[in-house]
Design a protein around this motif. Structure first.
Motif, short mmCIF file in Angstrom:
data_model
loop_
_atom_site.label_atom_id
_atom_site.label_comp_id
_atom_site.label_asym_id
_atom_site.label_seq_id
_atom_site.Cartn_x
_atom_site.Cartn_y
_atom_site.Cartn_z
N ILE A 1 3.05 8.00 8.32
CA ILE A 1 3.29 6.96 7.43
C ILE A 1 1.98 6.07 7.52
N TYR A 2 1.72 6.17 6.24
CA TYR A 2 0.55 5.25 5.54
C TYR A 2 0.84 3.96 5.80
N SER A 3 0.02 2.85 6.51
CA SER A 3 0.52 1.47 6.89
C SER A 3 0.49 0.78 5.44
N SER A 4 -0.55 1.08 4.67
CA SER A 4 -0.86 0.51 3.36
C SER A 4 0.38 0.57 2.35
N GLU A 5 1.08 1.77 2.58
CA GLU A 5 2.33 2.03 1.65
C GLU A 5 3.45 1.21 2.16
N VAL A 6 3.68 0.87 3.33
CA VAL A 6 4.94 0.05 3.92
C VAL A 6 4.26 -1.62 3.73
N GLU A 7 2.97 -1.83 3.84
CA GLU A 7 2.36 -3.27 3.61
C GLU A 7 2.80 -3.45 2.14
N ASN A 8 2.29 -2.57 1.19
CA ASN A 8 2.40 -2.94 -0.10
C ASN A 8 4.22 -3.22 -0.46
N VAL A 9 4.84 -2.52 0.13
CA VAL A 9 6.28 -2.99 -0.25
C VAL A 9 6.71 -4.31 0.49
N LEU A 10 6.06 -4.53 1.65
CA LEU A 10 6.32 -5.77 2.05
C LEU A 10 5.64 -6.80 1.21
N TYR A 11 4.54 -6.94 0.64
CA TYR A 11 3.84 -7.70 -0.07
C TYR A 11 4.61 -8.15 -1.47
N ALA A 12 5.44 -7.06 -1.84
CA ALA A 12 6.22 -7.12 -2.95
C ALA A 12 7.51 -8.24 -2.80
#
Length: 582
Positions: free
Chosen positions: A484-495
């Motif tokens: 799980i790449y943290s940046s992928e999940v973070e980008n979804v949260l940022y959206a």
């Protein structure tokens, strides 16, 4: 989930491919012409027309004369005054026995004295050691002793912090203190050498000391912001710093070509500098180019959005940024409409991933072009640069490399080069790569290999060479064998419209190994629940990537001097859950 593109662009854009732009910009006889030189035994592409060393850059900066160089509150210093202070201090340091290869450490806020000290040291052929002004006394003691500094220069606040550690700094022969209200026994006041910034213009018109300097001579030791163990000193050269001047100009010119517009002559810009100069982004990627172009740097004692907007309006600031949080706070501030921010042309940042939504908002809210890039202390900042339409089209990328840099994605064995689209460790090569770590041969041998630096970043390249930083290798969460790449999940949260700042970390799990969790800061006046954000993520990416727990914090997340979120400091928010999982 792909969020690209975010802006509808001219259907005929780009007018020029990256390759054709590079060929045109680096053609023989051009400003950005390249040459191949041997650096530490490795043939390396370099900018043929870069200044030789920091002394040459200082001489160039003097030609800007009465243009304002630095502003701090009511202190306005022009280039000629700054040069006179630098030459005077350099002669004083020489009189203290400072010569080629000697280390001079200094620690202070962003002050007009900072560049004076930096160039006074480096034009002597000595090694500047800019220490992290946020460090504790013990951390400062470590950096001073590790570097073997023979002279130490600090502001009064830093002196107070190291007062009880001075006895342990056996190698420091001279201690100079700036901006102390009272004389301090056993120290020299910097003002006794060069006066205050308001009187530098009255200093004698003397030349700086002249020293023969090779481009690949040692120039700086910047300490890394490692989260484990003691920081490592990255040993940089004059060429490393001069490379960034040309790389920044090249990236800007490339954007104009991609747009199909003529490349304008360099124009001095006013920048609001809110990240510390002891970080390579501010020193190498900002300060160096500013001196070359005759721009103005405005310092703030502490970041505060209203004060920043007042400065932008009053001074006609063209460029600001540093880390994404600053851009968000300007965009979302309820009083933003009270200030004329129309002078802003670009908001750029590095050091931390940003939400794709931020890229769009900078363009829509300010009419400004967003900017980003990738680099690290070990690369003296810029390796890739992302701006303008390229960034709007690829908001999750860190951009393509500059012409003198090479990137590869390698497998775990450190040898096999992976094809476009595959994730592996990012390796970088070019004239911006530092020599190694100061006095740490084993760490140097592990990180610097045949001209390449292995970055520890997990990344992928697309078919055109744009790099996408997926995660730090150590920040990747491995849940039951699934990455799980943290940046992928973070980008979804940022959206999510309510989320301004966030970080994803791994929590220990008895059977799965790790599970993802998130820490979130919400925009002013916005609300969101843990369940709402979990559902938001679950609808957009695989369910196993959904944070099992979300904690909300009132302030933006803690960051180190490089703008990276200090994820290790966030784990304490989940102690109750970790105890239950044990």
């Amino acid at each position: 989930m792909s969020t690209e593109p975010v802006i509808a662009l001219d259907p005929n854009w780009p007018k020029v491919s990256l390759k054709d732009a590079a060929d045109e910009l680096t053609a023989p006889g051009s400003k950005f012409e390249m040459a191949t030189v041997t650096i530490r035994g490795v043939p390396t592409r370099v900018w043929k027309n870069a200044p030789n060393d920091l002394g040459q850059l200082l001489d160039l900066s003097r030609t800007h004369g009465e243009r304002i160089f630095t502003i701090l509150d009511d202190e306005r210093v022009d280039y000629e005054a700054s040069y006179r202070a630098t030459a005077t201090l350099a002669r004083a340091l020489k009189g203290m026995g400072v010569g080629k290869g000697d280390r001079v450490a200094f620690a202070m806020r962003n002050l007009p004295e900072w560049p004076v000290i930096f160039f006074a040291i480096t034009t002597l052929g000595a090694i500047a050691v800019p220490l992290n002004a946020w460090w504790t006394g013990a951390e400062l003691e470590y950096g001073i002793n590790d570097s073997g500094a023979k002279v130490l220069i600090v502001d009064a606040e830093r002196h107070e912090r190291i007062r009880d550690h001075l006895a342990a700094m056996k190698g420091v022969a001279h201690l100079i203190v700036a901006r102390s209200r009272e004389p301090i026994e056993g120290t020299t006041a910097l003002e006794d050498i060069i006066g205050t910034s308001k009187t530098w213009a009255d200093l004698p018109d003397i030349d700086r000391p002249r020293v023969d300097i090779d481009s690949d001579d040692d120039a700086t030791i910047f300490y890394t912001s490692g989260t484990t163990g003691n920081p490592k000193g990255a040993l940089g050269t004059h060429r490393n710093l001069m490379t960034n001047i040309m790389s920044g100009g090249y990236s800007s010119a490339r954007s104009f070509l991609r747009r199909g517009e003529p490349i304008p002559d360099p124009t001095p810009r006013v920048g609001l500098t809110v990240i510390p100069l002891f970080h390579v982004t501010a020193c190498s990627a900002s300060l160096m180019g500013t001196l070359a172009s005759g721009g103005t740097l405005i310092f703030m004692r502490k970041w505060e959005p209203v004060q920043a907007m007042e400065i932008i309006e009053r001074e006609g600031v063209h460029i600001t940024g540093g880390v994404p949080t600053i851009a968000w706070q300007l965009i979302e501030h309820p009083d933003r409409h009270k200030y004329d921010l129309s002078s802003i042309e670009a908001i750029a940042y590095g050091g931390a991933p940003s939400a794709p939504e931020l890229v769009k908002k900078i363009f829509e809210e300010f009419g400004a072009l967003p900017g980003n890039g990738w680099g690290m202390t070990e690369t003296m900042a810029t390796v890739t640069h992302h701006g303008g339409e390229d960034y709007l089209n690829r908001p999750t990328s860190a951009g393509p490399p500059v012409a003198t840099a090479d990137l590869e994605i390698r497998a775990d064995n450190g040898v096999t080069v992976l094809p476009p689209g595959e994730v592996g460790e990012l390796w970088a090569r070019g004239p911006m790569i530092v020599k190694g770590y100061w006095n740490k041969p084993e760490a140097s041998a592990e990180t610097f290999v045949d001209g390449w630096v292995r970055t520890g970043d997990l990344a992928r390249l697309d078919d055109e060479g744009f790099v996408y930083i997926v995660d730090r290798a150590k920040d990747m969460v491995i849940r039951g064998g699934e990455n799980i790449y943290s940046s992928e999940v973070e980008n979804v949260l940022y959206a999510h419209p309510a989320v301004t700042d966030c970080a994803v970390i791994g929590l220990p799990h008895r059977t799965l190994g790790e599970e993802p969790a998130a820490v979130v800061h919400l925009a002013p006046g916005e609300t969101a629940s843990e369940a709402e954000l979990q559902a938001w993520v679950r609808e957009r990416i695989a369910a196993f990537k959904t944070p099992v727990a979300i904690r909300f914090v009132h302030e933006t997340l803690p960051r180190n001097a490089n703008g990276k979120i200090m994820k290790k400091d966030l784990k304490g928010l989940f102690e109750d859950r970790e105890t239950a999982a044990a």
